[in-house]
Design a protein around this motif. Structure first.
Motif, mmCIF file in Angstrom:
data_model
loop_
_atom_site.group_PDB
_atom_site.id
_atom_site.type_symbol
_atom_site.label_atom_id
_atom_site.label_comp_id
_atom_site.label_asym_id
_atom_site.label_seq_id
_atom_site.Cartn_x
_atom_site.Cartn_y
_atom_site.Cartn_z
ATOM 1 N N LYS A 1 0.886 -1.197 -0.030
ATOM 2 C CA LYS A 1 -0.077 -0.004 -0.074
ATOM 3 C C LYS A 1 0.840 1.552 0.035
ATOM 4 O O LYS A 1 1.899 1.505 0.952
ATOM 5 C CB LYS A 1 -0.918 -0.072 1.223
ATOM 6 N N ASP B 1 -5.225 2.131 4.329
ATOM 7 C CA ASP B 1 -4.429 1.137 5.133
ATOM 8 C C ASP B 1 -5.299 0.074 5.359
ATOM 9 O O ASP B 1 -4.932 -1.227 5.327
ATOM 10 C CB ASP B 1 -4.083 1.806 6.525
ATOM 11 N N THR B 2 -6.633 0.486 5.834
ATOM 12 C CA THR B 2 -7.491 -0.624 6.176
ATOM 13 C C THR B 2 -7.909 -1.716 4.870
ATOM 14 O O THR B 2 -7.861 -2.728 4.854
ATOM 15 C CB THR B 2 -8.849 -0.135 6.758
ATOM 16 N N VAL C 1 -5.219 -4.126 4.427
ATOM 17 C CA VAL C 1 -5.160 -5.193 5.437
ATOM 18 C C VAL C 1 -6.377 -6.266 4.967
ATOM 19 O O VAL C 1 -6.117 -7.245 5.201
ATOM 20 C CB VAL C 1 -5.318 -4.554 6.818
ATOM 21 N N SER D 1 -7.052 -0.363 10.421
ATOM 22 C CA SER D 1 -6.321 -1.444 9.759
ATOM 23 C C SER D 1 -5.645 -2.241 10.916
ATOM 24 O O SER D 1 -5.284 -3.377 10.626
ATOM 25 C CB SER D 1 -5.274 -0.705 8.889
#
Ligand code: ADP
Ligand code: ASP
Ligand code: MG
Length: 402
Positions: A6, A153-154, A157, A214
């Motif tokens: 990411k 970020d989430t 993940v 995340s």
């Protein structure tokens, strides 16, 4: 081997940075790995889009906001695919709709419910680099949603968990997770490792290097995260379960300026009042953080609490509307406050951490307005103008940089 990488907004801010990211991903791809890339919007695009919306309609519907904000990530994903193709590497960009990243309905603050993998796996099978828009989902009405600021970020993940990726790497504009924001605290030190729990506290308390959800999701699905720089090859920080790690007394400090204090003054000093106030706020989706109640006098007392800065006006509106029922004489507020927190798993078994924090603040003449503690953190509310000084003082008071 499958890797999710990411890259945040500053890592794809311009043409040169986009090609830099493209090359880094291509290196990985050429070594035979499957590569899924999650991107944020370029540079300050999201802020600019928000400003454009406010200019047109300051009370814009959240649905339309999400319709607008999701375009930022779509631009960077498409341009990245074009950059890779220009370097003669097969790549495809996909948005949340094309992947089918199902989320809850709540515009502006949606959560993932389920992420489909079929399309991504199909594209990987044909040896493409797959580029996915961060920060967005699709709800049951087939509308696009966003996950809250920093939400890319989430996305990374969630994809790493769904695809059972071997690695999930979060590339940003600093070398990893530090003991404090390295842009504010000059003695901040990079951490080699940090546990999920500590990282979750730091992220929730204002260290925006990772979106807090995340970290929550990484812990739940046991996805090991690496946070590192997109601008150099230094090793970064590993976020993982820390059963056998040495527990530091304090791991880091975090500051959150998006905080406001509200006081309900002169409420009746009898059972049920606090319940009614906080129940009313909760029913209106307002999260309350630190709470302080004064000692009763002449049958009344004051209740002060903090909320996110963005929620302040809404919270006041609700209290004013229910003033009579909640027995409030007067509502006051202060938006110019900030939260400062120290986090560390070792705090649990070590008395004196709070005293040390207060001493550091006293030495730099910072006044404490409110205090709250948990097993692994201590948070104080200070005046916003003092926050950078306070953060440096507390950081150095614990010698975190050494
Ligand atoms: P990205 O666009 O890559 O997602 P963010 O701006 O969301 O990047 O997060 C990175 C920023 O987080 C850094 O530039 C840094 O100023 C800030 N930050 C705050 N606290 C910390 C910390 N403890 N460690 C590292 N960075 C931090
Ligand atoms: N672009 C979004 C934001 O600025 C999401 C992200 O960067 O993670 O909040
Ligand atoms: Mg971010």
């Amino acid at each position: 081997m499958l890797i999710v990488k990411k890259f945040g907004g500053s890592s794809v801010a311009n043409k040169e940075r986009i090609f830099n990211v493209a090359r880094r991903c291509i290196e990985e791809y050429r070594s035979g790995k499957d590569v899924v890339v999650v991107l944020s919007a370029m540079g300050d695009t999201t802020d600019e889009l928000i400003a454009m919306a406010e200019d047109i309609n300051p009370r814009a519907k959240k649905r339309e906001m999400d319709m607008l904000l999701t375009t930022g990530e779509q631009v960077s994903a498409a341009l990245m695919a074009m950059a890779m193709q220009a370097l003669d590497v097969p790549a495809v960009s996909l948005n949340a709709f094309q992947v089918m990243m199902h989320s809850t309905s709540r515009y502006g603050n949606a959560r993932f419910k389920r992420v489909e993998t079929e399309r991504i796996l199909h594209e990987l099978d044909s040896r493409k680099i797959v580029i996915v828009t961060g920060f967005q989902g699709v709800n049951k009405y087939d509308d696009v949603t966003t996950l809250g600021r920093g939400g890319s970020d989430t996305t990374a993940v969630a994809l790493a968990a769904a695809l059972h990726a071997d690695r999930c790497e979060i590339y940003t504009d600093v070398d990893g997770v530090f003991t404090a924001d390295p842009r504010v605290v000059k003695n901040a030190r990079k951490l080699d490792e940090v546990t999920y729990d500590e990282m979750l506290e730091l992220a929730s308390l204002g260290a925006k290097v990772l979106h807090n959800r995340s970290v929550e999701m990484a812990k739940k699905y046991n996805v090991e995260l690496v946070v590192r720089s997109s601008l150099n090859y230094s090793e970064g920080t590993v976020v993982r379960e820390g059963a056998d790690m040495e527990k530091l007394l304090v791991t880091g400090v975090a500051a959150d300026k998006n905080t406001a204090r509200i006081s309900a003054i002169g409420v009746l000093d009898k059972p049920g009042i606090a319940f009614n106030i906080f129940d009313t706020l909760a029913k209106n989706n307002i999260n309350v953080d630190i709470i302080l109640q004064s000692v009763g006098r002449e049958g009344t007392k004051d209740i002060s609490f903090t909320v996110a800065g963005d929620d302040m006006e809404h919270a006041i509106e609700i209290l004013e509307k229910n003033k009579k029922r909640l027995t409030i004489k007067e509502v006051s507020c202060n938006p110019n406050v900030a939260k400062l927190s120290v986090v560390g798993a070792g705090m649990m078994s070590n008395p004196g951490v709070a005293a040390k924090m207060f001493e550091a603040l006293y030495n730099s003449r910072v006044n404490i307005n409110m205090i709250s503690t948990s097993e692994i953190r201590i948070t104080v509310l200070v005046d916003e103008k003092d926050i950078d000084k306070a953060m440096n003082a507390v950081h150095d008071g614990f010698a975190m940089g050494e």
